[in-house]
Scaffold this active site. Structure first.
Site, short mmCIF file in Angstrom:
data_model
loop_
_atom_site.label_atom_id
_atom_site.label_comp_id
_atom_site.label_asym_id
_atom_site.label_seq_id
_atom_site.Cartn_x
_atom_site.Cartn_y
_atom_site.Cartn_z
N CYS A 69 46.17 52.01 -51.86
CA CYS A 69 45.25 50.92 -52.23
C CYS A 69 43.81 51.44 -52.23
CB CYS A 69 45.41 49.76 -51.25
SG CYS A 69 44.17 48.47 -51.43
N CYS A 71 41.17 49.24 -50.52
CA CYS A 71 41.30 49.35 -49.07
C CYS A 71 40.46 50.51 -48.54
CB CYS A 71 42.75 49.55 -48.65
SG CYS A 71 43.87 48.19 -49.08
#
Length: 324
Positions: free
Chosen positions: A79, A82
């Site tokens: 991700c 993230c």
């Protein structure tokens, strides 16, 4: 961008129900028991940012939330958003010096926790206060709004549950730092750091320009390409009215501009597959300039997530099917 639940309305609602009083009493009982057993002393800074799994969730999150609010950062290695959000949360955990604990949850290794919290996309940030789970926000968020959320969370923890946080001893339990050679600075490190600082300050225009400056000299710089795509997305959605954008997209499924705007909101909110699917469908249903506009925006959103993400790979395959 305005992350979901940034107003902390969920915490206010929680304080209005009976469960709040019961949680406060339980928290006080837990703190008293810890004090009798010699707990509750100073902790090292390393205790403020922890990795949590399903096996240790009861101890590391639920029990600890009786002393201090625990902020949960749901993330995954693939991700890309993230990777931008998590370092900000980690830095703030240290800066707030015991007023909250950051618990990082790798969703790939802890699918059950992800399901229990009802998470549809990452990054997703929750809090646990006196055993009560509260949604904070999902997707990327500027640092000033993250700080505002944390301040409200801490205030609720203190006023509603009597959580005064942890005492942090900078010298407690920390191993001596090993000598290591200083890292060699890259040619664009200063420019990239300036871009990140601008993002943290909410200066999206400054961040965009800083990333463009790097790319003008080094068009293949992956960090600058990712940062630019994310900053441009944040800039586009910051002034949007989410309700109006989504209503327009629902009312006008064949209007490419409406679908593009809704896809930006989807991605900024962490709904990656919804964003990709919306634009693939827009490409399928249109032709000419409209089709090109949807296709190009989809390629821009691929840059936000990163080429190695499996959802990007799947969306590229779907795009190829509708194009050819």
């Amino acid at each position: 961008m305005q992350p979901r639940n940034m107003s902390m309305s969920g915490v206010v609602d929680l304080a209005a129900v009976k469960a709040a009083g019961e949680a406060k009493a339980k928290a006080e009982q837990t703190r008293a028991e810890a004090a009798r057993q010699g707990g509750g002393g100073a902790v090292p800074p390393s205790a403020l940012v922890i990795d949590v799994d399903e096996a240790g969730f009861e101890r590391d999150v639920l029990q600890r939330s009786a002393e201090v609010p625990v902020v949960l950062d749901f993330w995954a290695e693939w991700c890309e958003p993230c990777k931008q959000l998590s370092p900000v949360l980690e830095r703030l955990a240290l800066e707030y010096n015991g007023r909250f604990v950051l618990a990082k949850v790798d969703v790939e290794a802890n699918q059950m926790l992800m399901q229990q919290f009802g998470i549809q996309g990452i990054p997703a940030v929750f809090a646990v206060v006196a055993g009560q789970a509260l949604p904070l926000f999902q997707g990327l968020a500027p640092e000033p709004q993250i700080r505002e959320t944390l301040d409200q969370l801490i205030q609720v923890g203190e006023q509603r549950f009597g959580l005064t946080g942890l005492t942090v001893d900078a010298d407690a339990g920390e191993p001596a730092a090993a000598s290591a050679p200083a890292p060699v600075a890259g040619p664009y490190d200063a420019a990239l750091e300036a871009a990140v600082d601008a993002l943290d300050a909410g200066d999206l225009g400054g961040a965009i320009q800083a990333y463009k400056n790097v790319l003008s000299d080094d068009p293949g710089n992956s960090e600058a390409k990712l940062g630019l795509a994310q900053a441009e997305l944040l800039s586009r959605v910051r002034e949007m009215d989410p309700q109006k954008v989504r209503q327009d997209a629902a009312d006008r499924p064949d209007d490419v501009r409406s679908q593009i705007a809704a896809a930006d909101l989807d991605l900024a909110g962490g709904h990656v597959q919804d964003a990709f699917g919306r634009l693939v469908e827009a490409v399928r249903r249109t032709a000419g300039e409209d089709r090109d506009a949807a296709r190009l925006r989809l390629l821009e959103l691929f840059e936000v997530i990163g080429p190695d993400d499996p959802r990007v790979t799947a969306a590229r395959t779907a795009l190829a099917r509708v194009l050819f």
